[in-house]
Design a protein around this motif. Structure first.
Motif, PDB file in Angstrom:
ATOM      1  N   ARG A  10       0.497  -1.883   0.122  1.00 17.64           N
ATOM      2  CA  ARG A  10      -0.298   0.063  -0.103  1.00 17.64           C
ATOM      3  C   ARG A  10       1.087   1.526   0.508  1.00 17.64           C
ATOM      4  O   ARG A  10       0.733   2.696  -0.715  1.00 17.64           O
ATOM      5  N   THR A  11       1.982   0.881   0.311  1.00 18.31           N
ATOM      6  CA  THR A  11       2.744   2.539   0.950  1.00 18.31           C
ATOM      7  C   THR A  11       3.893   2.703  -0.296  1.00 18.31           C
ATOM      8  O   THR A  11       3.978   3.387  -1.299  1.00 18.31           O
ATOM      9  N   ALA A  12       4.561   1.963  -1.337  1.00 13.84           N
ATOM     10  CA  ALA A  12       4.583   1.537  -2.481  1.00 13.84           C
ATOM     11  C   ALA A  12       4.067   2.308  -3.378  1.00 13.84           C
ATOM     12  O   ALA A  12       4.239   3.155  -4.277  1.00 13.84           O
ATOM     13  N   VAL A  13       2.303   2.040  -3.131  1.00 11.74           N
ATOM     14  CA  VAL A  13       1.312   2.114  -4.414  1.00 11.74           C
ATOM     15  C   VAL A  13       0.877   3.776  -4.291  1.00 11.74           C
ATOM     16  O   VAL A  13       1.337   4.731  -4.897  1.00 11.74           O
ATOM     17  N   ARG A  14       1.508   4.210  -2.901  1.00  8.22           N
ATOM     18  CA  ARG A  14       0.937   5.643  -2.946  1.00  8.22           C
ATOM     19  C   ARG A  14       2.279   6.488  -2.857  1.00  8.22           C
ATOM     20  O   ARG A  14       1.876   7.397  -2.908  1.00  8.22           O
ATOM     21  N   GLY A  15       3.251   5.227  -2.558  1.00  6.40           N
ATOM     22  CA  GLY A  15       4.308   6.094  -3.182  1.00  6.40           C
ATOM     23  C   GLY A  15       4.617   6.494  -4.712  1.00  6.40           C
ATOM     24  O   GLY A  15       4.723   8.337  -5.322  1.00  6.40           O
ATOM     25  N   VAL A  16       4.283   6.206  -5.508  1.00  6.85           N
ATOM     26  CA  VAL A  16       3.924   5.828  -6.857  1.00  6.85           C
ATOM     27  C   VAL A  16       2.951   6.562  -7.104  1.00  6.85           C
ATOM     28  O   VAL A  16       3.448   8.289  -7.908  1.00  6.85           O
ATOM     29  N   LEU A  17       2.225   7.165  -6.502  1.00  7.68           N
ATOM     30  CA  LEU A  17       1.002   8.525  -6.429  1.00  7.68           C
ATOM     31  C   LEU A  17       1.709   9.958  -5.860  1.00  7.68           C
ATOM     32  O   LEU A  17       1.888  10.564  -7.137  1.00  7.68           O
TER      33      LEU A  17
END
Length: 252
Positions: free
Chosen positions: A111-118
């Motif tokens: 989840r953190t990786a996804v939001r990091g990309v966003l």
């Protein structure tokens, strides 16, 4: 952990974050984030998956998230602004001087990786472990489950849906004050937002892992993703070396 080197970098607000590294430092960088109530040691190192990835030619960097492992666990609510884990991730990437790298995570780490990309991070490739489409969008429900486990800690009986979370917190010696504050800093990610994640992505999930919804649905919703199944459920999938081998094959 004789072949693991640990450094401490400064996260948002000055919190010290432990970053564990394995592999040739001149090799291709791979940043891996662990799940809630876990640590880099338990998710990636203990069961040999980091070793597999290091042997496959990667410099594997594994931060302990704020309020986890050997990283700081402040009790000041101001130390947990919205998406603090994303801000910490950006700080780690910057402190390590990474420009071309791959990024992966398991559960909360995914989840953190996804939001990091966003939020603007641009890894070349992305690995999302133990995560489904509804797990990203339905974080408020998942968070409430863990807050309940924290609030009833020590009184939860076997058979209660929160018993496993209580047992894991006990085994990991989680700072429950810090963990509760951290949970309030993580937000939902609407399904339509992930259409902007264009890098090649692996969605890897245990065959019996349904905690965060369907990883197949997540792979289908991403512009350039594949799904891979490994043995285990949400707690056990990281204990099988299939996880490391599948990630290594994807990144090869």
């Amino acid at each position: 952990m004789d072949d693991v080197k640990t450094v401490f970098v400064e996260g948002i607000g000055g919190a010290k974050l432990a970053v564990h590294a394995m592999g040739d430092t001149g090799a291709r960088p791979l940043v891996l984030l662990h799940g809630l109530f876990s640590s880099a040691e338990v998710n990636w190192i203990k069961f040999g998956n980091a070793r597999i990835l290091a042997d496959a030619g990667f410099a594997v960097f594994m931060p302990d998230l704020r309020a986890h492992g050997r990283s700081d666990a402040p009790h000041d609510p101001a130390a947990y602004p919205a998406d603090v884990l994303v801000q910490d991730l950006a700080a780690v990437v910057g402190a390590l001087g990474l420009t071309r790298y791959d990024l992966g995570g398991f559960s909360l780490g995914a989840r953190t990786a996804v939001r990091g990309v966003l939020a603007g991070l641009v890894p070349d490739r992305l690995v999302l472990g133990g995560m489904g489409l509804s797990g990203l969008a339905g974080w408020a429900r998942r968070s409430a489950h863990f807050v309940d486990a924290i609030d009833r800690f020590g009184t939860i009986e076997r058979g209660d849906k929160a018993f496993v979370a209580q047992a894991f917190m006990k085994s990991m010696k989680i700072d429950r004050v810090a963990a509760r504050l951290l949970l309030s800093s993580v937000d939902d990610t609407p399904p339509e937002a992930i259409a902007s994640i264009t890098m090649r992505t692996l969605c890897v999930c245990g065959a019996d892992d349904h905690d965060n919804g369907s990883a197949q649905d997540l792979a289908a919703a991403l512009p350039d993703a594949i799904y891979a199944e490994v043995p285990g459920n949400h707690m056990s999938s990281v204990t099988f070396k299939d996880m490391g081998r599948t990630i290594a094959e994807f990144l090869a």
